[in-house]
Design an enzyme around this catalytic site. Structure first.
Site, short mmCIF file in Angstrom:
data_model
loop_
_atom_site.label_atom_id
_atom_site.label_comp_id
_atom_site.label_asym_id
_atom_site.label_seq_id
_atom_site.Cartn_x
_atom_site.Cartn_y
_atom_site.Cartn_z
N ASP A 12 0.85 -1.18 0.00
CA ASP A 12 0.00 0.00 0.00
C ASP A 12 0.89 1.23 0.00
OD1 ASP A 12 -1.94 2.18 1.16
OD2 ASP A 12 -3.23 0.46 0.76
N THR A 68 -12.11 1.84 -6.46
CA THR A 68 -12.55 2.53 -7.69
C THR A 68 -13.76 3.38 -7.34
OG1 THR A 68 -13.85 0.56 -8.31
CG2 THR A 68 -11.65 0.78 -9.27
N THR A 104 -13.45 -3.53 -8.71
CA THR A 104 -14.65 -3.40 -9.54
C THR A 104 -14.41 -2.31 -10.57
OG1 THR A 104 -16.00 -4.06 -7.66
CG2 THR A 104 -17.13 -3.02 -9.50
N PHE A 135 -16.71 -10.78 -4.21
CA PHE A 135 -18.14 -10.67 -3.93
C PHE A 135 -18.41 -10.55 -2.43
CE2 PHE A 135 -17.72 -13.22 -7.85
CZ PHE A 135 -18.38 -12.35 -8.72
N LEU A 136 -17.41 -10.09 -1.68
CA LEU A 136 -17.58 -10.04 -0.24
C LEU A 136 -18.54 -8.92 0.17
CD1 LEU A 136 -15.86 -7.53 1.31
CD2 LEU A 136 -13.95 -8.90 0.50
N GLU A 138 -19.37 -6.24 3.19
CA GLU A 138 -18.81 -5.65 4.40
C GLU A 138 -19.56 -6.18 5.61
OE1 GLU A 138 -17.68 -1.53 4.74
OE2 GLU A 138 -17.97 -1.27 2.59
N GLY A 239 -36.87 -0.13 3.92
CA GLY A 239 -36.36 0.81 4.90
C GLY A 239 -35.69 1.99 4.25
N CYS A 246 -20.09 0.58 -2.35
CA CYS A 246 -20.23 -0.32 -3.50
C CYS A 246 -21.49 -0.06 -4.31
CB CYS A 246 -20.18 -1.77 -3.03
SG CYS A 246 -18.55 -2.29 -2.45
N LYS A 249 -22.18 3.68 -5.99
CA LYS A 249 -21.22 4.10 -7.02
C LYS A 249 -21.13 3.08 -8.15
CE LYS A 249 -17.31 1.50 -5.98
NZ LYS A 249 -16.40 0.77 -6.90
#
Length: 419
Positions: A12, A68, A104, A135-136, A138, A239, A246, A249
């Site tokens: 990083d 992204t 993505t 495909f996780l 949060e 709701g 994700c 955007k």
């Protein structure tokens, strides 16, 4: 990757994050991740650095996992971090390598990046690129990464496919589907999945608007729909709508890319999906304003929730904070409490007030808004909160509470899509 038994070097550009990770501290809240981090640091399988040259010398396979976000001036995805990673790594690759994109990205990005690696790398076409979207979810990131419901690999290279089969061997052995596609299809899988999920959420919220108009109950409606095997109950919770880094955007970037490709009409329905989602925020504000006589000016409001979803400290495009900030701008004194996202919220919304307990957040409140469905809020004691509020009024923005229970304890209860 380290948990699966591989030797891993994480790169990083933010030295503070590298220092935090190297000492066993995760720089954001994700249940279970710190245990995985410390276990693999101790095992010697995991290290971190800011040095791309060290990474180039170390690895056989590279995963590009950068963000992204949405561009500041348009709906399109901002690919500057992807490009920076490619442009920094490529000149350092002197031997055959496999690069797998996880970020993505708009369809067509993988082909462009492949050309960049071939042009910039000393290894040339011996650097082969594949795309394998993550495909996780949060707050479920560890489980979803170790046990995904599918692994998708976009490639036209037998070598890339073989490498990814080797990396995923233990998961494939457990029966996790392993799908090989072309690059473009792999890029589309993630954004198509998010577009579908966003559409399902906005559909039930559109039904909530209809229910409010006719006095029906959207919770009962959603339950009835969920028993249809073709529909199911997941993502059918009405709701305040979706937020985070994700879904919002991604659907906007998908629309922007469709426009570039000349197929904008195919995704025009996503504009209404986005609009329905935004309207839920405005409707929540309207309900709360109606409960206190039509104006927030000079009123005291307690807000429960800052993160965009429970079990996360992520406040990106948080519906909860958007609602809280809007009410504050209309003249109310707003106090927010969240179990994990307070520090992030304080930095982003310094104009709001923050409390470190649920009780303090609602003290003297003339209306309370539940905007993130943390377990702590779901199990709140209406009598305990009733002792400290100025008026027993609550707007349940997540349909997380039992209306009959709260009304029985003297509260005026309102929720989206319910009579």
């Amino acid at each position: 990757m380290a948990e699966l038994g591989f030797e891993v070097l994480g790169v990083d550009v933010d030295q503070s994050k590298i220092d935090s990770l190297s000492s066993g501290r995760v720089p954001f809240y994700e249940p279970g991740l710190e245990d995985v981090l410390t276990r693999n640091l101790a095992a010697g399988r995991l290290r971190f650095t800011t040095d791309y040259a060290q990474a180039a010398a170390f690895a056989d396979v590279y995963f590009i996992c950068v963000g992204t976000p949405q561009q500041a001036t348009s709906n399109a995805a901002d690919l500057r971090y992807v490009d920076a990673a490619v442009e920094t790594l490529a000149p350092l690759l002197t031997r055959p390598s496999v690069v797998i994109g996880k970020s993505t990205v708009p369809v067509g990005t993988a082909a462009r990046i492949t050309a960049q690696f071939h042009a910039l790398s000393p290894a040339g076409e011996a650097v082969e690129v594949g795309w394998s979207p993550e495909f996780l979810r949060e707050s479920h990131g560890v489980e979803d990464t170790l046990n995904p419901n599918r692994i998708v690999v976009g490639t036209d290279s037998p070598r890339v496919e073989q490498v990814m089969r080797e990396i995923s061997a233990s998961q494939i052995a457990r029966g996790i589907p392993f799908l090989v596609t072309d690059l473009q299809t792999a890029e589309l899988v993630k954004v198509a999945a998010n577009a579908f999920l966003a559409t399902k959420i906005s559909f039930i919220n559109a039904m909530a608007e209809v229910c409010e108009a006719v006095g029906a109950d959207v919770i009962q409606l959603a339950e009835a729909l969920s028993h249809d095997d073709r529909i199911g109950g997941k993502f059918l919770g009405p709701g305040l709508g979706f937020g985070g880094g994700c879904l919002p955007k991604d659907i906007r970037a998908f629309m922007a890319r469709a426009d570039e490709l000349g197929v904008e009409p195919a995704l025009s329905f996503l504009r209404e999906v986005d609009a329905i989602n935004q309207r839920r925020r405005a409707r929540t504000i309207d309900i709360a304003r109606g409960l206190i006589g039509g104006s927030f000016a000079g009123r005291t409001v307690g807000v429960l929730g800052a993160a965009f979803k429970p079990n996360s400290d992520d406040i990106r495009d948080s519906p909860a904070l958007d609602v809280a900030a809007t009410i504050g701008s209309l003249g109310a004194r707003v106090t927010v409490y969240d179990p994990e996202a307070l520090e992030n919220a304080k930095r982003a919304y310094p104009q709001l007030n923050f409390a470190h307990t649920m009780v303090e957040a609602v003290r003297d409140a003339e209306v309370v808004l539940l905007l993130t469905e943390w377990a702590e809020f779901r199990s709140a004691d209406p009598d305990e909160l009733g002792k400290v509020v100025a008026e027993k009024r609550i707007v349940d923005g997540r349909n997380a509470l039992d209306p009959d229970h709260w009304r029985a304890h003297g509260w005026t209860y309102r929720a989206l899509g319910r009579p």
